[in-house]
Design a protein around this motif. Structure first.
Motif, short mmCIF file in Angstrom:
data_model
loop_
_atom_site.label_atom_id
_atom_site.label_comp_id
_atom_site.label_asym_id
_atom_site.label_seq_id
_atom_site.Cartn_x
_atom_site.Cartn_y
_atom_site.Cartn_z
N UNK A 139 0.72 -1.20 0.08
CA UNK A 139 -0.17 -0.02 -0.06
C UNK A 139 0.87 1.31 -0.03
N UNK A 140 2.05 1.18 0.80
CA UNK A 140 3.05 2.41 0.59
C UNK A 140 3.39 2.65 -0.85
N UNK A 141 3.50 1.70 -1.59
CA UNK A 141 4.16 2.27 -3.13
C UNK A 141 2.79 2.59 -4.01
N UNK A 142 1.36 1.94 -3.84
CA UNK A 142 0.32 2.27 -4.54
C UNK A 142 -0.05 3.68 -4.25
N UNK A 143 0.17 4.06 -2.80
CA UNK A 143 -0.22 5.58 -2.29
C UNK A 143 0.68 6.48 -2.95
N UNK A 145 2.31 6.15 -5.75
CA UNK A 145 2.26 6.41 -7.09
C UNK A 145 0.95 7.19 -7.49
N UNK A 146 0.05 7.16 -6.58
CA UNK A 146 -1.25 8.03 -6.80
C UNK A 146 -0.99 9.36 -6.09
N UNK A 147 0.03 9.86 -5.73
CA UNK A 147 0.38 11.18 -5.21
C UNK A 147 -0.35 11.13 -3.82
N UNK A 148 -0.75 10.21 -2.99
CA UNK A 148 -1.23 10.33 -1.97
C UNK A 148 -0.44 11.08 -0.82
N UNK A 149 -0.96 10.99 0.44
CA UNK A 149 -0.34 11.76 1.52
C UNK A 149 0.61 10.73 2.13
N UNK A 150 1.89 10.94 1.95
CA UNK A 150 2.98 9.82 2.42
C UNK A 150 3.09 9.75 3.86
N UNK A 151 2.93 10.91 4.50
CA UNK A 151 2.85 10.96 6.22
C UNK A 151 1.64 10.28 6.58
N UNK A 152 0.40 10.31 5.99
CA UNK A 152 -0.64 9.62 6.59
C UNK A 152 -0.65 8.37 6.24
N UNK A 153 0.21 7.93 5.00
CA UNK A 153 0.37 6.54 4.80
C UNK A 153 1.17 5.63 5.76
N UNK A 154 2.16 6.38 6.23
CA UNK A 154 2.94 5.77 7.31
C UNK A 154 2.22 5.91 8.66
N UNK A 155 1.58 6.77 8.94
CA UNK A 155 0.76 6.60 10.25
C UNK A 155 -0.26 5.46 10.06
N UNK A 156 -1.12 5.44 8.97
CA UNK A 156 -2.20 4.53 8.95
C UNK A 156 -1.41 3.08 8.83
N UNK A 297 -5.33 12.66 1.36
CA UNK A 297 -5.72 12.03 2.45
C UNK A 297 -7.10 10.87 1.98
N UNK A 298 -7.62 11.19 1.15
CA UNK A 298 -8.79 10.42 0.64
C UNK A 298 -8.11 9.40 -0.24
N UNK A 299 -7.03 9.41 -0.96
CA UNK A 299 -6.40 8.51 -1.49
C UNK A 299 -5.52 7.61 -0.67
N UNK A 300 -5.12 8.08 0.44
CA UNK A 300 -4.37 7.23 1.21
C UNK A 300 -5.27 6.36 2.02
N UNK A 301 -6.60 6.94 2.34
CA UNK A 301 -7.58 6.13 3.03
C UNK A 301 -8.28 5.04 2.13
N UNK A 302 -8.30 5.38 0.84
CA UNK A 302 -8.81 4.25 -0.08
C UNK A 302 -7.85 3.05 -0.05
N UNK A 303 -6.54 3.53 -0.57
CA UNK A 303 -5.55 2.24 -0.68
C UNK A 303 -5.17 1.50 0.54
N UNK A 304 -5.25 2.17 1.43
CA UNK A 304 -5.01 1.37 2.91
C UNK A 304 -6.32 0.59 2.95
N UNK A 305 -7.15 0.79 2.82
CA UNK A 305 -8.47 0.09 2.95
C UNK A 305 -8.69 -0.92 1.83
N UNK A 342 -4.97 -2.92 -8.57
CA UNK A 342 -4.55 -1.46 -7.54
C UNK A 342 -3.55 -0.89 -8.45
N UNK A 343 -2.91 -1.29 -9.36
CA UNK A 343 -2.07 -0.33 -10.46
C UNK A 343 -3.17 0.45 -11.19
N UNK A 344 -4.26 -0.43 -11.52
CA UNK A 344 -5.19 0.40 -12.49
C UNK A 344 -5.95 1.44 -11.84
N UNK A 345 -6.23 1.13 -10.44
CA UNK A 345 -6.84 1.94 -9.52
C UNK A 345 -5.82 3.42 -9.19
#
Length: 369
Positions: A139-143, A145-156, A297-305, A342-345
């Motif tokens: 999920x770290x790398x999908x997030x 690639x999709x320009x999600x929030x890196x800090x949020x991804x690390x915390x989640x 953060x929406x992107x990060x939430x979606x990929x971590x889910x 997830x690459x497509x997403x």
């Protein structure tokens, strides 16, 4: 990818394809080739899968561990750890992530497994185990690639890891034994100790997280943030995708023969997985938009889910039911479907940003490296 972004403010659209590196521009092709290469190697090189599977320490596959560590380190080295407090204070994000990952995710997979695989108990149990193993790695790398929030991804991801240690076995008992008993369904069980799960978390998240933190801390102290982000990060950045491609080749080589010898079973397992990833990802997006989260953060939430910890799911299935079991095959089909979906997403996510999140001015110094 070198697009700009910020934690709380929507970022500008990604750079045109012509500005992207060859690796980024043709990422779906490289992933498809890696999957194909792994399947062909596993099918046509006698004993390769067994040889790779034999390279273990205390049950941990060293080739897969190496690929995951190489994949995760560059992304975690990009995290600005001095900004983590902006994430930990966002209760909407944290509670939404816990709700999606530990309430909705397992329940959705349980329902889909029983709807589509009611007559195949081994595969059904394997899918339920996949649903319980929340993502802490890819999920770290999908997030990213999709320009999600890196800090949020690390915390989640860290939050998921803590919950995983304490909740995996408990939820396994609930969804495989207690709930089926209440509903009059066939029961199963899993053997997963908190220590085994904690060990997996420490290896696949703890090591690259510590390495990324120390690299940024001492790199910025020695050379400054400008040098670290302008000079150092572009050098290590591509290694995240190299690690991803290596991991995909190893995974598919390990199970190439098993997948190719059970094509119809793979198709049946794939259908609920496809629905699961779509439901969880779009559900995360809708929830993030509904509560007013930024694109990042929406992107990060979606990929971590939507993501799952395939390494843990496969390890638990093999330890409990055996390497040739239907439960193990269901775990293996997980990344077979998850990776391309997830690459497509990632591309769907970038389209949604241009369509629904208007570009906003960036604060000084908030470039994405």
């Amino acid at each position: 990818m070198s697009t700009a972004r910020t934690d709380a403010v929507t970022s500008s659209p990604p750079a045109p394809a012509g500005r992207l590196s060859t690796l980024d521009r043709f990422l779906p092709l490289w992933i498809a080739l890696a999957m194909g290469a792994g399947l062909l190697l596993g099918q046509f090189v006698p004993g390769l899968g067994s040889a790779i599977d034999g390279i273990k320490i205390d049950g941990i596959s060293l080739p897969i561990a190496l690929g995951l560590l190489i994949m995760m380190y560059p992304v975690l080295a990009k995290v600005r750890y001095d900004r983590l407090d902006t994430v930990t204070g966002d209760r909407r994000l944290l509670t939404s992530s816990i709700f999606l990952n530990w309430v909705i995710g397992p329940a959705v997979m349980f329902a889909l497994a029983w709807i589509f695989l009611a007559d195949l108990p081994e595969y059904r149990t394997g899918l339920i185990i996949v649903g319980l193993a929340r993502c802490i790695a890819m999920v770290i790398i999908w997030n990213d690639l999709a320009c999600g929030d890196r800090e949020a991804a690390a915390v989640l991801v860290a939050l998921n890891s803590v919950f995983q240690v304490f909740m995996f076995a408990l939820l396994g008992w609930f969804y495989l034994a207690l709930l089926p008993s209440w509903l009059g369904f066939e029961q199963a069980s899993i053997d997963a100790s908190p220590w085994d799960i904690a060990r997996s978390v420490l290896i696949f998240l703890g090591i690259p997280l510590l390495a990324g933190y120390l690299t940024r801390r001492f790199g910025e102290r020695a050379k400054g943030r400008e040098w670290y982000e302008a000079k150092f990060l572009p050098v290590i950045g591509p290694w995240a995708l190299y690690g991803l491609l290596f991991t995909i080749v190893v995974l598919f080589a390990l199970q190439g023969e098993q997948i190719s010898s059970n094509p119809l079973d793979v198709v049946r397992i794939s259908v609920p997985l496809l629905i699961y990833f779509a439901v969880m990802w779009f559900g995360g997006y809708l929830l993030g938009a509904a509560i007013g989260l930024s694109y990042e953060r929406t992107t990060t939430l979606a990929f971590t889910a939507a993501g799952n910890n395939f390494e843990l799911a496969i390890a638990v299935a093999i330890a409990t039911f055996g390497v040739t079991s239907g439960q193990a095959l269901a775990g293996v089909v997980g990344p077979l479907i998850e990776v391309p979906v997830l690459v497509a997403l990632v591309y769907v996510s970038l389209w949604l940003r241009k369509r629904f999140w208007a570009a906003s001015p960036l604060p000084e110094g908030s470039t994405r490296k």
